[in-house]
Structures are given as C-alpha cells and as structure tokens.
Design an enzyme around this catalytic site. Structure first.
Site, PDB file in Angstrom:
ATOM      1  N   LYS A 186       3.111   1.736 -13.046  1.00  0.00           N
ATOM      2  CA  LYS A 186       4.547   1.972 -12.909  1.00  0.00           C
ATOM      3  C   LYS A 186       4.956   3.317 -13.540  1.00  0.00           C
ATOM      4  O   LYS A 186       4.191   3.918 -14.288  1.00  0.00           O
ATOM      5  CB  LYS A 186       5.328   0.824 -13.558  1.00  0.00           C
ATOM      6  CG  LYS A 186       5.099  -0.512 -12.853  1.00  0.00           C
ATOM      7  CD  LYS A 186       5.512  -0.489 -11.389  1.00  0.00           C
ATOM      8  CE  LYS A 186       5.404  -1.819 -10.702  1.00  0.00           C
ATOM      9  NZ  LYS A 186       4.037  -2.276 -10.408  1.00  0.00           N
TER      10      LYS A 186
HETATM   11  C1  LIG Z   1       8.402  -5.269  -6.882  1.00  0.00           C
HETATM   12  C2  LIG Z   1       7.508  -5.847  -7.921  1.00  0.00           C
HETATM   13  N1  LIG Z   1       7.898  -6.941  -8.604  1.00  0.00           N
HETATM   14  C3  LIG Z   1       7.128  -7.477  -9.568  1.00  0.00           C
HETATM   15  C4  LIG Z   1       5.905  -6.930  -9.881  1.00  0.00           C
HETATM   16  C5  LIG Z   1       5.059  -7.583 -10.933  1.00  0.00           C
HETATM   17  O1  LIG Z   1       4.838  -6.761 -12.026  1.00  0.00           O
HETATM   18  P1  LIG Z   1       3.569  -7.011 -12.989  1.00  0.00           P
HETATM   19  O2  LIG Z   1       2.376  -6.399 -12.349  1.00  0.00           O
HETATM   20  O3  LIG Z   1       3.950  -6.282 -14.249  1.00  0.00           O
HETATM   21  O4  LIG Z   1       3.483  -8.465 -13.193  1.00  0.00           O
HETATM   22  C6  LIG Z   1       5.454  -5.802  -9.204  1.00  0.00           C
HETATM   23  C7  LIG Z   1       4.126  -5.213  -9.508  1.00  0.00           C
HETATM   24  O5  LIG Z   1       3.574  -4.424  -8.801  1.00  0.00           O
HETATM   25  C8  LIG Z   1       6.274  -5.242  -8.194  1.00  0.00           C
HETATM   26  O6  LIG Z   1       5.889  -4.171  -7.502  1.00  0.00           O
END
Ligand SMILES: Cc1ncc(COP(=O)(O)O)c(C=O)c1O
Length: 401
Positions: A186
C-alpha cells in the site's frame, strides 16, 4: 504505491527505537517503555492526515473492515451492499460477521453504481460498503443520500486510496467509518497493519475494545481491566506501527511523486484516441496510485495486457482475468467453499450469486487496464515506460481491428 520502495533511515530509526526499548506490544508495560508508544503516536498522526476525530489501528485492512462492521452492530443475517469489483477481503469480512454480502454492479468510476445500489436495498440491508478501488472514488454524494434516506451505515474501504479526496475531505472520512490497509503493497505500509477511522465516539470506543478481546483499557493493569463485551485480537504490534509512523510522515512526498509519474503516463496515453480514462466524480481527486483506462473491447484489452507483459511493462492489471479482484473468478464464494459449516440464512442469502450476471461490470472491467504507479521510478524511466505502453496498446488496437 507502494511505500516500501522508499524505505530508509526514518523507518529504521523508528523500528530500532522499539527494539532497543524492548516493548513490542502496544498496550501495557508502561514502566518499561521509556515513553515509546508508537501505535498511539501513529493514531495521532493519522487523525490529522485523515481529518478524523478517532483512529483505531488494527492488524490489517481485512481486520479494519471486519472491525468497522462489528462496531456498527452488523451481524447475523444483515445484508451489506458491496461492489462486484473489489478485493476478496470485502466479502470475507462480511461473511465473518455472519452477514450476507450483496454484490452489485460498478459504473465507469470503477466502484458502486448508485442506481444498482438503490435497486439492491431490502428490509435486511444494514450498510453500504463503497470500495475506493485503485485510488479513486464513486459518487459519494449520491451514496450518502441513499444511506440517509434508508437509515443505512456508510462504510468506506479506502485501503487502495490513501490520500485521495472528495470535496476536500480525505477518502475514508466521509462515511460513518473508513478503513485502511497498511499491508506491504500500500501507499504507506506497516508491513502488515490497518486502521479504522470515525467521527463517532461510540464506534471508536467499540473499535478500541473489540480489537483487543473486549478490554476496556481503563487503568494500567491489563488483568484488572473490565470486558464490557466480547472481542477478538486484531491488535497491531509496536514494530509494525513504528514502520507506519515513519511512512505516514512521508505521505505528502509519496503522493506528489505518484501524481508526477501518473501525469507523464496519462499525457502519453491521451494521444491514443481510442483510450478513455476512468471517471473521477466532480469534486474528487484520486491519490494517483494507479492509472486506469478503458479500451474499446474486451479482446483489445486482453491483447494490450499481453503486449504490456511481453514488453516488460510490469504492474498493469487486466482485472477481468484476475482471480482476486472481480466476481467473475470468485467460484469459491459462488459455490460457498468454506472450511466449516455456515448458517442456513447466509447460504440462502447467497443463492442469488449462482444466477446473477454482472453485464454492466463486465462492460467496464473487461475493457479496463489498471497500471500501478511506483514511487521509485526516475523521470527517465517513466518516460521510457510511457513510450513502451503507447506502443503496446497501439499494437493491440491494430491487431484486433
Ligand atoms: C480494497 C481492499 N480492501 C481490503 C484489503 C485488505 O487489506 P489487508 O491486506 O491489509 O488485509 C485490500 C488489500 O489488498 C484491498 O485492496
């Protein structure tokens, strides 16, 4: 995107502070910490970066979405409207609450179409979850109006849109609750981590307790703390928060690099008359983490994607053929492949997925190419990339004509 590309001395210093001091947990151990509270400090920085009254750090973006649903009281049998184009975390979090994901079409913003949302509302609907995919937003005003009219909670998943804004407000701070991911890819990263933001004090208190087994965090003796309700462990560690603390201070720089690189690529691709770009609603500004464009047909997009890969242009996604971000390839959800039994209510609530088609979403995702904008590119590299992209796309347009 992603912030890890520019790791340096600032990240090392914050992590070393934690290691030297030895307290890796965000709560307790007050006497040993010598004033080091990295998670608390990061929450304060995020409050000002996202213009939000309250921030609760958690262990991931998926945890953030789950916690947001829980603190808003969404659970067994409730319906949550979400877009057909998102990451699987959206339906995972809804299912974890025992609630039912109701998937609806996206429009040319690449997220929720307000008309499709309105059609999907039922007496069981409790929340609308917009996902600001690939750095940009949907029509937030229309969605807020729908929520107000039907008394629904508006949750923003801004995991992919850190730093984007709508009518001057940071994405994530517009609805009732906003969710962020600071995973490794990110715009700012903790390695793994996430945050829930809200202006609602009760939601925040719920998030603080729920993400730490229900601890009320009153006093300085963890064993003596009360548990007003049940929770889970979605805590972030001090080590992860330390990385994020260094990164959030660099966010303005990261965003301006993204915008510069994005602009060079967009200007080059604008020379191709057949290309159109994703719609950004009036008053919105993307975070420039991705450049999204549409080609005239699915087969041209497929060919362009292939050409880009063959030309060594990495990070250009054709989500129509991707297993993780679009309903078309989510057979495990459609056929309910779970490790454990799920309730009859959720099973019957999800039957619609066996027959529902998403032609409008196919129309946009089938023709879309989404290019990741990196932070470490030199200007020369971006220009070479722009030339290679124009060549790959032009050749796809010619070959499929
Ligand atoms: C739109 C979206 N929501 C939620 C997540 C989940 O994040 P995490 O990988 O930190 O659990 C992601 C991860 O790529 C995402 O792109």
């Amino acid at each position: 995107m992603p912030g890890f590309e520019l790791f340096g001395s600032a990240e090392r210093k914050e992590v070393n502070d934690v290691l030297e001091n030895g307290v890796l947990m965000r709560y307790g151990f007050d006497g040993m910490r010598n004033g080091h509270w990295k998670a608390k400090e990061l929450e304060t920085e995020l409050q000002s970066a996202f213009k939000s009254k309250h921030v609760q750090l958690v262990s991931s973006g998926t945890a953030a979405v789950s916690v947001a649903l829980a603190v808003a009281g969404i659970g067994a049998g409730d319906e949550v409207i979400m877009p057909s184009f998102t990451f699987v975390a959206s339906f995972e979090a809804i299912m974890m609450m025992g609630a039912i994901p109701v998937l609806v079409d996206i429009d040319d913003t690449l997220t929720l179409d307000p008309k499709a949302v309105e059609k999907a509302i039922s007496p069981k609907t409790k929340a609308i979850m917009i996902v600001h995919m690939c750095g940009s937003m949907g029509d937030m005003e229309a969605l807020q109006n729908i929520c107000d009219a039907h008394n629904l909670v508006l949750i923003e998943d801004a995991c992919q849109a850190i730093g984007g804004t709508y009518k001057g407000k940071p994405l994530g701070s517009i609805g009732d609750l906003g969710c962020f991911s600071f995973d490794f890819v990110k715009t700012i990263t903790c390695g793994e981590g996430g945050a829930v933001i809200t202006d609602n004090k009760q939601y925040y208190i719920n998030a603080d307790h729920y993400s730490d087994h229900g601890h009320d965090h009153i006093g300085n003796d963890r064993g003596a703390e009360d548990h007003p309700f049940m929770g889970y462990n979605f805590r972030i560690s001090e080590l992860h928060a330390a990385v994020g603390l260094a990164q959030v201070r660099r966010l303005p720089d990261f965003l301006s690099i993204q915008q510069k690189n994005y602009t060079i690529l967009r200007e080059a691709l604008s020379e191709i008359p057949e290309i159109t770009f994703r719609t950004v609603p009036e008053g919105g500004e993307e975070n420039y983490g991705f450049l999204n464009f549409f080609l005239p047909e699915l087969e041209i997009a497929r060919k362009a994607s292939k050409n880009l890969k063959e030309a060594g242009v990495d990070g250009c996604f054709h989500y129509y053929d991707n297993n993780w971000h679009y309903i078309r390839k989510w057979d495990h959800l459609k056929t309910l492949k779970t490790l454990y039994p799920i309730s009859e209510e959720v099973k019957s609530g999800l039957k619609y997925l066996q027959t529902k088609t998403f032609e409008q979403s196919d129309h946009f995702i089938g023709r879309n190419i989404s290019c990741l904008i990196k932070l470490s590119w030199t200007e020369e590299k971006v220009k070479l990339r722009a030339t290679a992209m124009v060549k790959a796309v032009t050749s796809a347009l010619k070959s499929v004509k």
